[in-house]
Design an enzyme around this catalytic site. Sequence first.
Site, mmCIF file in Angstrom:
data_model
loop_
_atom_site.group_PDB
_atom_site.id
_atom_site.type_symbol
_atom_site.label_atom_id
_atom_site.label_comp_id
_atom_site.label_asym_id
_atom_site.label_seq_id
_atom_site.Cartn_x
_atom_site.Cartn_y
_atom_site.Cartn_z
ATOM 1 N N SER A 137 87.925 -37.272 46.523
ATOM 2 C CA SER A 137 88.922 -38.254 48.221
ATOM 3 C C SER A 137 89.698 -36.735 48.696
ATOM 4 O O SER A 137 89.422 -35.539 48.029
ATOM 5 C CB SER A 137 89.424 -39.113 47.637
ATOM 6 O OG SER A 137 91.147 -38.907 48.573
ATOM 7 N N TYR B 167 96.813 -42.234 41.527
ATOM 8 C CA TYR B 167 95.236 -42.011 42.345
ATOM 9 C C TYR B 167 94.937 -40.108 42.779
ATOM 10 O O TYR B 167 93.930 -39.896 42.250
ATOM 11 C CB TYR B 167 95.016 -42.593 43.806
ATOM 12 C CG TYR B 167 94.128 -43.085 44.587
ATOM 13 C CD1 TYR B 167 93.797 -41.576 45.865
ATOM 14 C CD2 TYR B 167 93.097 -43.927 44.272
ATOM 15 C CE1 TYR B 167 92.529 -41.527 46.442
ATOM 16 C CE2 TYR B 167 91.629 -43.409 44.993
ATOM 17 C CZ TYR B 167 91.302 -42.760 45.779
ATOM 18 O OH TYR B 167 90.283 -43.249 46.323
HETATM 19 C C1 GCO Z 1 95.928 -43.895 50.697
HETATM 20 C C2 GCO Z 1 94.195 -44.581 51.315
HETATM 21 C C3 GCO Z 1 93.277 -42.694 50.517
HETATM 22 C C4 GCO Z 1 92.136 -43.469 50.871
HETATM 23 C C5 GCO Z 1 91.295 -42.566 50.198
HETATM 24 C C6 GCO Z 1 91.698 -40.656 51.453
HETATM 25 O O1 GCO Z 1 96.769 -44.616 50.139
HETATM 26 O O2 GCO Z 1 96.183 -42.963 51.141
HETATM 27 O O3 GCO Z 1 94.119 -45.360 49.585
HETATM 28 O O4 GCO Z 1 93.619 -42.615 49.078
HETATM 29 O O5 GCO Z 1 91.486 -44.150 49.963
HETATM 30 O O6 GCO Z 1 91.295 -41.596 49.038
HETATM 31 O O7 GCO Z 1 90.224 -39.651 51.199
#
Ligand code: GCO
Length: 255
Positions: free
Chosen positions: A146, A159
Site C-alpha cells: 500500500s 494497517y
Molecule cells: C485509508 C485507506 C488506505 C488505502 C490504501 C492506500 O484508510 O487510508 O484504506 O489504507 O486503502 O491502502 O494505499
Amino acid sequence: MQNLFNLSGKTALITGSTRGLGLAYAQGLAQAGARVILNGTREEHMQQALASLKAQGCDAHGFLFNVADEAEIEAVFARLDAEQIAVDIVINNAGIQFRKPMLELALADWQRVLDVNLTSAFLVARAAARRMVARNSGGKIINIGSLTSEAARATVAPYTAAKGGIKLLTKSMAAEWAPFNIQTNGIGPGYILTDMNAALVDNAEFNQWVCNSNPSGRWGKPEELIGTAVYLASDASNYVNGQMIYVDGGWLATL
Ligand code: GCO
C-alpha cells in the site's frame, strides 16, 4: 519472440479475491491465460465471483478459507496436492482495514489486522514456496502492500504497520527464495476505488485530500492494477526480485 506476459499453463492463487482488487487481479491473470484459484470467506461472494469469471471464459476455481488460519491454509494446499494442482503464482492480497486512533485501539483489533494483512502472507507464501522448492519449479510470489508501506496517516496504525511489514517481508522472501528461482515482489496500490474505501470516497473532505495529494488528481481504478500484477506474475519479471511497484498516480513521487 515469445510473449513474455503469457500465463498459459500456470495456476495462480489469489487471496481475498471474491471482490475488489483481488478479483481484478484474478481476472487479469486469467485473461493472460492462467488458471485462477479464488479465496474468500463468504459463499455468496465466491459464487458471484466465479460466475463472473466463468462468464468471461476464465478457468476459475475457488476455496473458502481463513487466510490467517495456518491449519486451514495447509488443508487447502494438501487438497491441491491431492488433486495434483501446483500453484505457480501467489498473490497475497487479502486484507482488512480498521480505522481508530491508537489511544483507543484494542489489542484484539490490532492483532486481527496484523494476522490478516501480514501473517497470512507469510503462511500462504510459505506453503506455496515449500512446494515450488520441492518440485524445483520456481514460481512467483506477489505481496500486496500500500502507500502505507512507505508513509502513514493517523487512525490506521495496524494497517500501516502490516503494510510496512509486507514491504520488508517481500525483501526477506526475495533474499531466501531467489536461489530457488522464485521471484517475490510487491504491489503498492494508492487510493483505489474499492468497497474498503467506500466510506472515504463518500467523505467530501477526504475525497478532496486524496485528489489533491497525488499529481494525477484522482482515485485509481481496480483495473489499473492489473498490468503490474500480470507483469510480476510473468516471465517478463524473472530478474526482478524484492521490489515494490507503487501504482499510486504519482503520490509517493511528490512526498
Ligand atoms: C485509508 C485507506 C488506505 C488505502 C490504501 C492506500 O484508510 O487510508 O484504506 O489504507 O486503502 O491502502 O494505499
